[in-house]
Motif scaffolding. Structure first.
Motif, short mmCIF file in Angstrom:
data_model
loop_
_atom_site.label_atom_id
_atom_site.label_comp_id
_atom_site.label_asym_id
_atom_site.label_seq_id
_atom_site.Cartn_x
_atom_site.Cartn_y
_atom_site.Cartn_z
N SER A 20 0.86 -1.19 0.00
CA SER A 20 0.00 0.00 0.00
C SER A 20 0.90 1.24 0.00
CB SER A 20 -0.89 -0.01 1.25
OG SER A 20 -1.61 1.19 1.33
N LEU A 21 0.62 2.13 -0.91
CA LEU A 21 1.38 3.38 -0.93
C LEU A 21 0.65 4.38 -0.03
CD1 LEU A 21 3.63 5.20 -2.13
CD2 LEU A 21 2.02 5.81 -3.93
N ASN A 22 1.33 4.82 0.99
CA ASN A 22 0.71 5.70 1.98
C ASN A 22 1.39 7.07 1.98
OD1 ASN A 22 -0.74 3.39 2.77
ND2 ASN A 22 0.88 2.83 4.21
N ASN A 23 0.56 8.08 1.87
CA ASN A 23 1.07 9.45 1.98
C ASN A 23 0.43 10.10 3.21
OD1 ASN A 23 2.79 10.23 -0.45
ND2 ASN A 23 1.05 9.22 -1.43
N SER A 24 1.26 10.47 4.17
CA SER A 24 0.75 11.06 5.42
C SER A 24 1.07 12.56 5.44
CB SER A 24 1.40 10.41 6.63
OG SER A 24 1.22 9.02 6.59
N TYR A 25 0.11 13.32 5.92
CA TYR A 25 0.27 14.78 6.01
C TYR A 25 -0.17 15.22 7.41
CZ TYR A 25 -0.22 14.04 0.96
OH TYR A 25 -0.08 13.57 -0.32
N ALA A 26 0.46 16.25 7.92
CA ALA A 26 0.04 16.75 9.25
C ALA A 26 0.32 18.23 9.35
CB ALA A 26 0.78 16.00 10.35
N ALA A 27 -0.44 18.88 10.21
CA ALA A 27 -0.19 20.29 10.54
C ALA A 27 -0.25 20.41 12.06
CB ALA A 27 -1.26 21.17 9.90
N HIS A 28 0.58 21.27 12.62
CA HIS A 28 0.58 21.43 14.08
C HIS A 28 0.68 22.90 14.47
CE1 HIS A 28 5.01 21.09 13.29
NE2 HIS A 28 5.06 22.06 14.19
N LEU A 29 0.26 23.17 15.69
CA LEU A 29 0.25 24.54 16.20
C LEU A 29 0.46 24.52 17.72
CD1 LEU A 29 -0.66 27.66 15.59
CD2 LEU A 29 -2.80 26.92 16.60
N LYS A 30 1.31 25.40 18.18
CA LYS A 30 1.49 25.54 19.64
C LYS A 30 1.61 27.02 19.95
CE LYS A 30 5.27 24.26 21.91
NZ LYS A 30 6.30 23.35 22.39
N LEU A 31 0.82 27.47 20.93
CA LEU A 31 0.82 28.89 21.27
C LEU A 31 0.90 29.04 22.79
CD1 LEU A 31 0.46 31.82 20.19
CD2 LEU A 31 -2.00 31.50 20.50
N ASN A 32 1.89 29.81 23.22
CA ASN A 32 2.02 30.10 24.66
C ASN A 32 1.61 31.53 24.92
OD1 ASN A 32 3.21 27.58 25.31
ND2 ASN A 32 5.19 28.33 24.60
N HIS A 33 0.81 31.71 25.95
CA HIS A 33 0.49 33.07 26.38
C HIS A 33 0.38 33.07 27.89
CE1 HIS A 33 -0.81 37.10 26.44
NE2 HIS A 33 -2.03 36.84 26.83
N ARG A 34 1.31 33.77 28.51
CA ARG A 34 1.41 33.76 29.97
C ARG A 34 1.39 32.32 30.48
NH1 ARG A 34 -2.29 39.08 31.29
NH2 ARG A 34 -0.88 40.54 30.29
N GLU A 35 0.41 31.97 31.29
CA GLU A 35 0.40 30.62 31.86
C GLU A 35 -0.45 29.65 31.03
OE1 GLU A 35 2.56 30.30 34.06
OE2 GLU A 35 2.84 32.43 34.49
N TYR A 36 -0.93 30.12 29.90
CA TYR A 36 -1.76 29.26 29.04
C TYR A 36 -0.91 28.63 27.94
CZ TYR A 36 -5.87 31.47 31.10
OH TYR A 36 -6.82 31.92 31.98
N ARG A 37 -1.25 27.41 27.56
CA ARG A 37 -0.59 26.77 26.43
C ARG A 37 -1.64 26.04 25.61
NH1 ARG A 37 4.86 23.28 26.76
NH2 ARG A 37 5.58 25.36 27.18
N LEU A 38 -1.71 26.39 24.35
CA LEU A 38 -2.62 25.74 23.42
C LEU A 38 -1.79 24.89 22.47
CD1 LEU A 38 -5.58 25.61 22.21
CD2 LEU A 38 -4.83 27.40 20.65
N GLN A 39 -2.21 23.65 22.29
CA GLN A 39 -1.47 22.76 21.40
C GLN A 39 -2.48 21.96 20.58
OE1 GLN A 39 1.86 20.67 23.22
NE2 GLN A 39 1.36 18.83 22.07
N SER A 40 -2.24 21.88 19.29
CA SER A 40 -3.18 21.18 18.43
C SER A 40 -2.46 20.54 17.25
CB SER A 40 -4.24 22.17 17.93
OG SER A 40 -5.19 21.49 17.15
N GLU A 41 -2.98 19.39 16.83
CA GLU A 41 -2.42 18.72 15.65
C GLU A 41 -3.56 18.11 14.84
OE1 GLU A 41 1.17 16.17 16.04
OE2 GLU A 41 1.06 16.69 18.15
#
Lengths: 151, 408
Positions: free
Chosen positions: B289-310
Motif C-alpha cells: 500500500s502506498l501511503n502518503n501522510s500529512y500533518a499540521a501542528h500549532l502551539k501557542l504560549n500566552h502567559r500561563e496558558y498553552r494551546l497545542q493542536s495537531e
C-alpha cells in the motif's frame, strides 16, 4: 456596624496587599545583560533577547554562534530575568528545556551556572557569550559590556 | 585685710587656672615625643631585622617556593576552568550522560475489556555521549510495564511474557555546526509535536491522542538531516529523512521501497511564543500500500496558558482495493497556576473514512501537582466514545506519579 467592619477588613486587606507587593518589588535587583567586549552590539531589544534565549536566534549579526548563560533555576535574579524577558517562571522554562534536551531537540540550550562571578568570567572570555548578572556587579568592570538593564 | 586676702586668693586662683593647662599640654607633648622616638627606634630595629631576613638565603628560598606554588595553583585553576568551559562548549567530556523518567499508575475503568489495575508504565533511560567535538551517541531504552525476562522460563507460554523492552532511539549524530545535525540510526519520526515531545514528566496527561502512531510511525530506521536557521524574525527548523518505512525496524526490511519524510516548524515571537508547522511521510508498506501522510501542528504560549493542536491524515492506496483515509486531530489547552497544572483535551480518530460509524472520540481532563520541578502527581479522567454501536463507551480514571531523572 457590620458594614464598618467589612470596610475595615477591606482596608486592611488593601494595606496588606500593597505592603506585600511593595516588599516583593523592593527585593528585585536590577539585572544587567552582559556580553563580551569584542561583541560589536551596543544594545539589544527585549524581543531579540527573548528570541535568543528561546533559540530562535542562534548567531550574532556578525555570524558568531551565540553561547547562552543563565543562573540556577531557584535564583531570584533568574526569576526577574525569566518573568521580564521570557514571560514565564524559571521552573516552566527549565521544564521546556528539559523536554527538548531529553528529546535531543535542543539546538543551543543555555548553560546553567550558579555563580554570577563565573558567568562574568566566561562572558569575558568567550566572544559569542551572553549572560545576565546583578547590575551592581558590573561596576568598574572593563572586561564585559552591558547591553541592557532590566528592572 | 579680708579684702586683701580675698584679692590675693582670686589672683592666685586666676594664675593657677591660666597656667596649669599649658603645663599639662606641654607634659603630654613631651610624652608623645618620647613615644615617637621610641617607636622610631623600634621601626629602625625592625627594618634592620627585615633586611637581615631578606638577605638570608633561607628566606629567599621560601619566597621562591611560595611563588612556584602560587603559579602551580593558578595553572591548575586555569586548567579546571578551561576543562569545564570545554564541556560547556559541547566539547569532549569523559562522562556518559544518563537521564530518563519513570511513571507508576493506578487505572480505574468501567471498560468491559480491562480491569482496574496498577501499572508500572514506563522506565525510560537515555544515554548520551559526546565522543568527539562534532560526534555524539544518543540512545533511549524504554522498559514498558516493568518487563519480566528470565533465562529459566517459569512458563513456555509466550502470552504470559510481561511488558516490552524497546530501543526507541539509538543513533550516531554528526553536528558540524550549530543548527546542522545528521543522524544515522533509529530516531523518533519527526512529525508534528507529540511524536517528538511525548515524555510524561513534561506532559499534563498520561494518555496520548488516539491517532498518534497510527498515521505516522513512532520511529524510523534510517538517516536524518536537521537544519535550523533564521530568516528575519522567524526561526525555521527543518527535518528531512529517509528510512526503511513503517513496520520495518530492526534487522530486516521487508520491501525494497524506502520511506521519505519531512517536517518544517516555524517559531515566531507572537504572544509568548508561537510554533506552527507541517509534516509529510511517504511510505510503500509491506502490504503493498502506498501511503502518503500529512500533518499540521500549532502551539501557542500566552502567559500561563498553552494551546497545542495537531491534525493528521493518511491517504492509503492499497494495491488491491480502493483508496481510503485515516484521519485524526486533537486540541489541548493547559493552564499553570503555581504548582498546579490544569489541562483539557479533545481528540478524535477515524481509522477509515470509507467506513461509517467507526470514529472514536475522547474527552480528557487532567490535574497535575508539581511536588518539585521533576516530581509530578497527576489525576486524569477521560471519557471514550465510539460511534460503532458494537463498541462500548468507557470512562477511565488514571492517577500517577511521574519523576524525571536528570535532564541530560
Amino acid at each position: 456596624m457590620g458594614l464598618k467592619l467589612v470596610h475595615r477588613f477591606i482596608f486592611l486587606a488593601i494595606i496588606c496587599a500593597v505592603f506585600l507587593s511593595t516588599s516583593a518589588n523592593g527585593a528585585v535587583k536590577p539585572v544587567a545583560v552582559i556580553v563580551n567586549t569584542d561583541n560589536p552590539m551596543d544594545d539589544i531589544t527585549i524581543s531579540t533577547l527573548r528570541r535568543m534565549y528561546k533559540n530562535d536566534v542562534l548567531k550574532w549579526p556578525d555570524g558568531v554562534p551565540v553561547i547562552l548563560y543563565e543562573l540556577d533555576v531557584y535564583s531570584p535574579l533568574r526569576a526577574t530575568f525569566s518573568m521580564s524577558v521570557l514571560g514565564r517562571k524559571p521552573e516552566k522554562i527549565a521544564e521546556d528545556w528539559a523536554h527538548k534536551k531529553i528529546s535531543n531537540q535542543a539546538l543551543n540550550p543555555p548553560h546553567t551556572i550558579k555563580s554570577e562571578r563565573l558567568i562574568m568570567r566566561r562572558v569575558s572570555m568567550q566572544r559569542g557569550a551572553i549572560g545576565y548578572v546583578s547590575l551592581s556587579r558590573t561596576k568598574d568592570r572593563d572586561d564585559i559590556k552591558v547591553l541592557v538593564i532590566i528592572k | 585685710m579680708k579684702c586683701f586676702i580675698t584679692l590675693l586668693f582670686l589672683f592666685t586662683f586666676t594664675l593657677a587656672c591660666a597656667f596649669s593647662p599649658v603645663d599639662a599640654i606641654g607634659a603630654d607633648k613631651s610624652n608623645l615625643e618620647q613615644r615617637i622616638k621610641k617607636l622610631e627606634k623600634r621601626v629602625k630595629k625592625l627594618r634592620k631585622k627585615n633586611r637581615k631576613i631578606e638577605k638570608s638565603s633561607d628566606y629567599q628560598n621560601k619566597l621562591k617556593k611560595l611563588d612556584e606554588k602560587t603559579e602551580r595553583i593558578q595553572k591548575i585553576l586555569e586548567e579546571i576552568e578551561n576543562e569545564s568551559m570545554d564541556d560547556q562548549d559541547n566539547m569532549l567530556s569523559d562522562l556518559v550522560k544518563i537521564s530518563g523518567y519513570a511513571d507508576a499508575e493506578l487505572r480505574i475503568t468501567n471498560s468491559k475489556n480491562a480491569n482496574n489495575r496498577f501499572r508500572m508504565h514506563h522506565l525510560s533511560l537515555f544515554f548520551s555521549k559526546r565522543v568527539q567535538k562534532k560526534w555524539q551517541f544518543f540512545s533511549e531504552i524504554e522498559f514498558e510495564d516493568a518487563p519480566v525476562m528470565e533465562s529459566i522460563h517459569v512458563t513456555d507460554n509466550a502470552d504470559t511474557i510481561q511488558g516490552k523492552v524497546l530501543i526507541e532511539q539509538v543513533y550516531i549524530e554528526y553536528k558540524p555546526q550549530l543548527g546542522l545535525e545528521l543522524r544515522f540510526g533509529r530516531f523518533l519520526t519527526p512529525a508534528g509535536i507529540w511524536n517528538i515531545f511525548h515524555y510524561y514528566p513534561y506532559l499534563p496527561t498520561q494518555t496520548r491522542p488516539i491517532f498518534i502512531r497510527k498515521i505516522f510511525p513512532e520511529f524510523s530506521d534510517g538517516v536524518q538531516v536537521r537544519r535550523a536557521f533564521t530568516i528575519g524574525t522567524t526561526m525555521f527548523d527543518a527535518h528531512l529523512y529517509m528510512a526503511n518505512g513503517e513496520g520495518n525496524p530492526g534487522r530486516l526490511d521487508r520491501n525494497n521501497e524506502k520511506a521519505v519524510g519531512a517536517r518544517l516548524n516555524l517559531s515566531k515571537d507572537v504572544l509568548d511564543g508561537l510554533d506552527a508547522g507541517i509534516s509529510y511521510f511517504r511510505d510503500f508498506d509491506n502490504n503493498k500500500s502506498l501511503n502518503n501522510s500529512y500533518a499540521a501542528h500549532l502551539k501557542l504560549n500566552h502567559r500561563e496558558y498553552r494551546l497545542q493542536s495537531e491534525f493528521a491524515l493518511r491517504n492509503n492506496s492499497p494495491d488491491t482495493s480502493s483508496n481510503f483515509y485515516n484521519i485524526g486531530a486533537y486540541v489541548q489547552l493547559s493552564y499553570d497556576l503555581k504548582k498546579w497544572t490544569f489541562a483539557g483535551r479533545y481528540d478524535w480518530y477515524d481509522p477509515n473514512n470509507k467506513i461509517s460509524d467507526n470514529d472514536q472520540a475522547r474527552y480528557t481532563g487532567a490535574l497535575n501537582y508539581h511536588f518539585a520541578h521533576n516530581v509530578i502527581g497527576k489525576i486524569e479522567y477521560n471519557v471514550n466514545e465510539f460511534s460503532d454501536p458494537l463498541e462500548d463507551d468507557f470512562n477511565e480514571l488514571i492517577t500517577s506519579i511521574v519523576i524525571a531523572i536528570g535532564d541530560l
